[in-house]
Scaffold this active site. Structure first.
Site, PDB file in Angstrom:
ATOM      1  N   SER A 102       0.882  -1.193   0.077  1.00 46.33           N
ATOM      2  CA  SER A 102      -0.031   0.122  -0.080  1.00 46.33           C
ATOM      3  C   SER A 102       0.755   1.285   0.164  1.00 46.33           C
ATOM      4  O   SER A 102       0.352   2.372  -0.250  1.00 46.33           O
ATOM      5  CB  SER A 102      -0.977  -0.021   1.393  1.00 46.33           C
ATOM      6  OG  SER A 102      -0.232  -0.110   2.508  1.00 46.33           O
ATOM      7  N   ASP A 390      -4.310   7.724   7.951  1.00 46.40           N
ATOM      8  CA  ASP A 390      -5.296   6.897   8.646  1.00 46.40           C
ATOM      9  C   ASP A 390      -4.800   6.131   9.627  1.00 46.40           C
ATOM     10  O   ASP A 390      -5.565   5.290  10.124  1.00 46.40           O
ATOM     11  CB  ASP A 390      -6.081   6.101   7.407  1.00 46.40           C
ATOM     12  CG  ASP A 390      -4.927   5.352   6.771  1.00 46.40           C
ATOM     13  OD1 ASP A 390      -3.746   5.130   7.127  1.00 46.40           O
ATOM     14  OD2 ASP A 390      -5.326   4.850   5.643  1.00 46.40           O
ATOM     15  N   HIS A 393      -1.230   4.737   6.774  1.00 42.39           N
ATOM     16  CA  HIS A 393      -0.310   5.424   5.571  1.00 42.39           C
ATOM     17  C   HIS A 393      -0.294   6.977   5.827  1.00 42.39           C
ATOM     18  O   HIS A 393      -0.893   7.408   6.692  1.00 42.39           O
ATOM     19  CB  HIS A 393      -1.405   5.090   4.548  1.00 42.39           C
ATOM     20  CG  HIS A 393      -1.822   3.644   4.351  1.00 42.39           C
ATOM     21  ND1 HIS A 393      -3.200   3.118   4.688  1.00 42.39           N
ATOM     22  CD2 HIS A 393      -1.395   2.697   3.754  1.00 42.39           C
ATOM     23  CE1 HIS A 393      -3.194   2.048   4.733  1.00 42.39           C
ATOM     24  NE2 HIS A 393      -2.052   1.575   3.929  1.00 42.39           N
TER      25      HIS A 393
END
Length: 429
Positions: A102, A390, A393
Site C-alpha cells: 500500500s 489513517d 498510511h
C-alpha cells in the site's frame, strides 16, 4: 500458471516460414500504398507555380527571386517543424516498474478487489478518491513527477491505464513471503514477466506495444515491500520476530535475481519505515509506557524494523557482487521517516503521532474497529500538516517530504541520486 509462461520472448514468426513471407508481402503492399499516396497528393512544379500565380495575381510569371525566397521560407518552416518533432519533453522515454504494497499502490487493490474507496481519500491533491490509501499522492507519485513522467498506472486497473512509462504492480496488503497474500512479491514479478512477454510478442508481430525492448533494458525497477511481513510477526516474542526476518529478505533477494534474469539492471529498493511510530501500533492496549522511546514510539517494533533494514542492506551488498553491471541502491526509509517524528516541528508538524483521519481524538485518533471513511470520523482541517493519514498510511504532505529526501540520495547506499539512474531526454525549450 503464471510461472509456466516465464521464459524469454516468443518467436512465432521465426518458427513459421509462410507467415513470415506473408508478413513481408503485406508490409511491401503497405509501403507501396504509402508511396503511391505520397506521389498522388504531392504538388508538382506546375501546380506550385499555378498556385503561386493565383495567390498573387499581379505578380509576373518571371519572378525567380520571389519564388526562391518563398521556397526557402517554406523549407525553413519545415525544418523548424522537424526540429519540434525531434524535441522531447523531460520524461519522454522514462520507464519504471514498481513492486510493493500500500505504500506505493496507486489504485491496484481497489481495481482488483472491486473496493469502492470513498471520500475523504484523495482530498488533498486529486480532490477525489483514486484508489490510493491516502489523502493524496504516495511516494512513487512524487518520484514520477520528479522525472517528468505521469503517475504509474496499476497493472490490474482495466480503465484509464497508460503503460507507456511502465507499470505499477504494487497491491495494498501484499507481502514479500509467497502464499501469505494473493499478490505477494513473487506473483507481482510473474505479472511483470507476463507483461514483458506480451509486449515483445506484439512488437515481433508488427503491432504496437507500450514498452519496447530498449525500454525494459533501461527501465528503473523500484521496490517497497516487507512492511506487512513485519506486521505479521509483531505478536511474537522479540527473538522470534527477529528470527522470522531472514526468510523475508531471501524472497526480496530472489525477486531481484529473477528480474535481473529477465533483463532488469537498475534497482531502487526501499527499506521499511518506523512502524513503531504509527498511530495504529501506538493505539494498541499496553500496561504502561515503559516501552516507548523518547519520541513516544514503540522501541521494540522500531528495533525490528532497523534489523530488517540492516539485513536487507547486507543482502543488496551481496547482490552487487554477483549481479555484474547492475546498479542496486538501498534507501534507508527508517531514518527518513523517523526523522519526521523526531524533528516534527522543523517540518511544521504539531502532532506527529496523531492520525489526521480517524476516531477517538487525542492522543492518536485511531480506532481499529472503525475506518477513516465512515461518516463520523474526526478529520483534521485541510492544509494542516500531519504525518499519518489513517493511522497506517502517510498524508500527501508527509509523502512529499519523504520523497524529497529519497530523491536527494543522502539516504542511499551507495550514495547516488535516483535521477542519475534514469536517462531522460531533455527539452531544448
Amino acid at each position: 500458471m503464471a510461472s509456466a509462461m516465464n521464459g524469454g520472448g516468443g518467436g512465432a514468426l521465426k518458427r513459421i516460414g509462410p507467415l513470415r513471407l506473408q508478413y513481408y508481402i503485406v508490409m511491401g503492399a503497405v509501403a507501396a500504398a504509402v508511396v503511391l499516396a505520397t506521389l498522388r497528393y504531392m504538388p508538382g512544379p506546375a501546380a506550385a507555380a499555378a498556385s503561386s500565380s493565383v495567390a498573387r495575381p499581379g505578380a509576373s510569371a518571371a519572378a525567380p527571386g520571389a519564388e526562391a525566397a518563398a521556397e526557402a521560407e517554406g523549407e525553413e518552416a519545415a525544418a523548424e517543424d522537424g526540429e519540434r518533432e525531434k524535441r522531447k519533453k523531460k520524461g519522454d522515454g522514462v520507464v519504471l516498474f514498481n513492486f510493493g504494497d500500500s505504500n506505493s499502490d496507486t489504485g491496484g487493490v481497489a481495481a482488483v478487489m472491486g473496493i469502492r474507496i470513498a471520500p475523504p481519500e484523495g482530498r488533498a491533491y486529486f480532490h477525489h478518491p483514486t484508489g490510493r490509501l491516502s489523502d493524496g499522492r504516495v511516494i512513487l507519485d512524487f518520484i514520477c513527477e520528479s522525472l517528468g513522467t505521469h503517475h504509474l498506472s496499476p497493472f490490474m486497473k482495466p480503465l484509464g491505464s497508460n503503460f507507456t512509462n511502465g507499470v505499477n504492480f504494487a497491491i495494498a496488503g501484499s507481502t514479500a513471503m509467497p502464499g501469505v497474500t494473493t499478490f505477494s512479491l513473487d506473483v507481482q514479478v510473474d505479472q511483470f514477466i507476463f507483461f514483458k512477454e506480451r509486449c515483445l510478442d506484439a512488437i515481433e508481430r508488427g503491432e504496437s506495444a507500450p514498452v519496447d525492448e530498449m525500454g525494459f533494458q533501461t527501465a528503473l525497477y523500484t521496490m517497497d515491500i516487507g512492511h506487512n511481513d513485519i506486521n505479521g510477526v509483531l505478536h511474537m516474542p522479540y527473538d522470534e520476530m527477529i528470527a522470522n526476518l531472514p526468510p523475508v529478505i531471501t524472497e526480496i533477494k530472489k525477486a531481484i535475481e529473477r528480474l535481473h534474469k529477465n533483463g532488469a539492471r537498475k534497482f531502487w529498493i526501499h527499506g521499511t519505515g518506523a512502524l513503531g511510530c504509527m498511530p495504529q501500533k501506538l493505539a494498541m492496549p499496553r500496561d504502561d509506557d515503559s516501552g516507548l522511546d523518547e519520541h513516544g514510539c514503540i522501541a521494540s517494533i522500531n528495533n525490528v524494523c532497523k534489523k530488517f533494514n540492516s539485513l536487507l542492506s547486507e543482502a543488496l551488498d551481496e547482490l552487487r557482487l554477483t549481479l555484474k553491471k547492475s546498479a542496486i541502491v538501498f534507501v534507508d526509509m527508517f531514518a527518513i521517516k523517523y526523522d519526521l517524528v523526531a524533528n516534527h516541528k522543523k517540518y511544521g508538524i504539531e502532532k506527529p503521532l496523531m492520525t489526521c483521519c480517524g476516531h477517538g481524538g487525542p492522543p492518536y485518533n485511531y480506532d481499529p474497529k472503525k475506518s477513516c471513511m465512515t461518516s463520523d470520523e474526526d478529520l483534521c482541517k485541510l492544509g494542516e500538516k500531519f504525518i499519518s493519514w489513517d493511522g497506517v498510511h502517510f498524508t500527501d504532505a508527509a509523502n512529499g517530504i519523504v520523497a524529497s529526501k529519497v530523491l536527494s540520495g543522502e539516504y542511499s547506499i551507495p550514495r547516488v541520486k535516483l535521477a542519475s539512474l534514469v536517462s531522460t531526454a531533455k527539452s531544448d525549450d
